[in-house]
Design a protein around this motif. Structure first.
Motif, short mmCIF file in Angstrom:
data_model
loop_
_atom_site.label_atom_id
_atom_site.label_comp_id
_atom_site.label_asym_id
_atom_site.label_seq_id
_atom_site.Cartn_x
_atom_site.Cartn_y
_atom_site.Cartn_z
N PHE A 1 -1.24 -0.18 13.45
CA PHE A 1 -2.05 -1.40 13.49
C PHE A 1 -3.02 -1.37 12.31
CE2 PHE A 1 -4.10 1.94 15.92
CZ PHE A 1 -5.43 1.89 15.53
N TRP A 2 -3.61 -2.50 11.99
CA TRP A 2 -4.61 -2.54 10.93
C TRP A 2 -5.96 -2.15 11.50
CZ3 TRP A 2 -4.98 -2.06 6.03
CH2 TRP A 2 -6.16 -2.40 5.36
N CYS B 1 -8.10 0.35 6.69
CA CYS B 1 -6.92 1.17 6.40
C CYS B 1 -5.93 0.96 7.53
CB CYS B 1 -7.31 2.64 6.27
SG CYS B 1 -7.86 3.41 7.82
N TRP B 2 -4.80 1.61 7.46
CA TRP B 2 -3.85 1.57 8.56
C TRP B 2 -4.26 2.54 9.65
CZ3 TRP B 2 -0.69 -2.37 8.45
CH2 TRP B 2 -0.30 -2.91 7.24
N GLY B 3 -4.11 2.12 10.90
CA GLY B 3 -4.33 2.99 12.03
C GLY B 3 -3.02 3.22 12.77
N ARG C 1 -4.10 5.44 4.25
CA ARG C 1 -4.26 4.39 3.23
C ARG C 1 -2.91 3.88 2.75
NH1 ARG C 1 -9.46 2.62 3.47
NH2 ARG C 1 -10.82 4.40 3.85
N ASP C 2 -1.86 4.68 2.92
CA ASP C 2 -0.58 4.32 2.31
C ASP C 2 0.62 4.39 3.25
OD1 ASP C 2 -0.29 7.03 2.68
OD2 ASP C 2 -0.19 7.54 0.55
N LEU C 3 0.39 4.60 4.54
CA LEU C 3 1.44 4.67 5.56
C LEU C 3 2.32 5.91 5.41
CD1 LEU C 3 2.41 0.90 5.48
CD2 LEU C 3 1.49 2.09 7.49
N LYS C 4 1.94 6.80 4.49
CA LYS C 4 2.73 8.02 4.26
C LYS C 4 1.94 9.29 4.59
CE LYS C 4 3.53 6.67 -0.01
NZ LYS C 4 4.06 6.51 -1.39
N THR D 1 0.82 -1.21 0.00
CA THR D 1 0.00 0.00 0.00
C THR D 1 0.86 1.26 0.00
OG1 THR D 1 -0.13 0.02 2.43
CG2 THR D 1 -1.85 -1.18 1.25
N SER D 2 2.08 1.14 0.50
CA SER D 2 2.97 2.31 0.57
C SER D 2 3.63 2.63 -0.76
CB SER D 2 4.07 2.05 1.61
OG SER D 2 4.88 0.94 1.20
#
Length: 456
Positions: A153-154, A160-162, A177-180, A91-92
């Motif tokens: 965490f998911w 999405c990522w939390g 959504r993309d860790l960025k 996702t990143s």
């Protein structure tokens, strides 16, 4: 007698750095049978200094392979605590067709200004090498001190990522959504908190119990009213934006009642919550008599939920030891100990006291009564290295029992680290001790059944 410079106190199955300083566990992630464990590391002295991320891996949670340093300080500052995730579906965008990336999210700490911001790094070779993102910082400081320790965490609600991080007297939640690119979604605290101290090293995890999913918020607390550094937890729910404490307590609920367990967080991408903490105490960590290294981690503990007379509570179980547990054999009071690394499985009825002792007259005691468990290290070994370590307040700890009637203990002792799991792990106590010579005898009083297993 002083043990400093004489005795080797390095535990055999608890993680320790090869040399120099370590504190908080960081960047813990499980990938294809391998547990990655990063940690706060100062590679040039046995006291705290400019923080790096050390890195090690294991397949059995007991024996470790040390890898090159994962992260070094840079123009944004020291590399403070954080977490890693396995970005399986890339996702990143930092991965390749062949390799999904590991993404590490950490606090960049400017030691001159105190400014704390969140940054990311990535690895596409299984965690052997990390590159920092040109986007750093990815979460800028909102204008407060103590803004650190991101745990990713998911988020199954919004898919999405939390991310949860510590913000003085509360935690902040973010989504991505993309860790960025991160957006703040909510807060928890200070309402519901019953302990003073700055919040640190949060974690948000799920535990299933009787067809229900509980969300657990774990928060480490700096020097509390008791003068201790401890890890608190809250039980509730997560609505996708924030944590809600749906099972409040009238007092702080502690993960471990010992003096030496702090900053514990869990492995990402593992099927059950598996937690490791720093098995040390800031009050005396830099003074302990361990020579070329300083600091160790607790054993990995799987966490579960139990319904007790006080309400829902977490129980812990030391992982990686089953093959040794199967070889446990009964022993009698007065038995001679042949190793410094062993486990005891104890069943008791009524009051009981267990004592480990050595030829120097030093002894470590665990006592179980109807409603309390007491661990006493007052004369367990060398302690003159620090005045606070010598005080009664730092020598004896009591843990309130959550079960009635007969009891059980699992005791893991590893050269200089004691971990106690009582009543199925509802009571956990972690303590360091420094016996001048190894404990060589176990004795007890009371109606007890005791089995011993050696650990190698």
């Amino acid at each position: 007698m002083s043990s400093k410079g004489i005795r080797d106190f390095r535990p055999r199955i608890h993680f320790t750095p090869q040399d120099h300083w370590m504190n908080d566990p960081n960047g813990m992630v499980y990938i294809n049978g391998t547990y990655h464990f990063c940690y706060q590391k100062y590679p040039y002295d046995t006291v705290w200094g400019p923080m790096h991320w050390g890195h090690a891996v294991t397949k059995d949670l007991l024996h470790w392979e040390h890898l090159p340093m994962a992260l070094y300080p840079d123009e944004l500052g020291y590399i403070f605590s954080g977490s890693s995730v396995y970005d399986k579906y890339n996702t990143s965008g930092y991965g390749t067709k062949e390799n999904s990336p590991i993404i590490s999210v950490f606090t960049s700490h400017n030691n001159e200004t105190g400014l704390e911001q969140q940054s990311i790094a990535y690895s596409v070779d299984g965690g052997r090498h990390f590159e920092k993102s040109y986007l750093n910082p990815v979460i800028e400081n909102p204008g407060i001190p103590d803004f650190r320790d991101p745990k990713v965490f998911w988020n199954p609600v919004h898919r999405c990522w939390g991310l949860v991080l510590a913000a003085q007297d509360r935690v902040y939640f973010y989504g991505s959504r993309d860790l960025k690119r991160w957006e703040k979604t909510g807060e928890f605290g200070p309402e519901g908190n019953h302990a003073n101290g700055v919040w640190e090293c949060p974690d948000l995890l799920q535990i299933k119990y009787e067809d229900k999913v509980f969300w657990i918020l774990v928060v480490s607390m700096t020097k509390t009213d008791e003068g201790r550094w401890r890890t608190q937890y809250f039980i509730g729910d997560f609505d996708g934006d924030k944590f809600i404490c749906t099972y409040p307590s009238d007092e702080a609920i502690w993960l471990d009642d010992g003096f030496d367990n702090y900053a514990g967080v869990t492995f990402q991408n593992y099927d059950v919550p598996l937690l490791m903490g720093w098995a040390m105490n800031w009050a005396y960590a830099s003074k302990v008599p361990t020579n070329e290294y300083c600091g160790q981690a607790t054993l990995a503990r799987s966490l579960s939920i139990c319904n007790t007379k006080a309400g829902y509570r977490i129980a812990g179980h030391a992982e990686g030891l089953d093959k040794f547990r199967h070889m446990a054999y009964p022993v009698s009071s007065g038995a001679h100990l042949m190793t410094e690394t062993f486990g005891l499985r104890i069943k008791g009825e009524g009051n009981g006291k267990i004592r480990l002792s050595n030829s120097d007259g030093q002894r470590l005691e665990i006592e179980v009564a109807e409603d309390i468990i007491t661990v006493n290290r007052a004369i367990a070994g060398y302690r003159e290295f620090d005045e606070q370590f010598m005080t009664p307040e730092c020598s004896i700890v009591s843990s309130k029992r959550l079960k009635e009637g007969n009891w059980d203990l699992e005791v893991i002792f590893d050269v200089s680290v004691l971990e106690v799991f009582a009543d199925g792990g509802l009571n956990m106590v972690t303590m360091v001790v420094f016996p001048d010579t190894p404990y060589d005898t176990i004795r007890w009083k009371g109606k007890l059944e005791v089995s011993l297993f050696e650990i190698s």
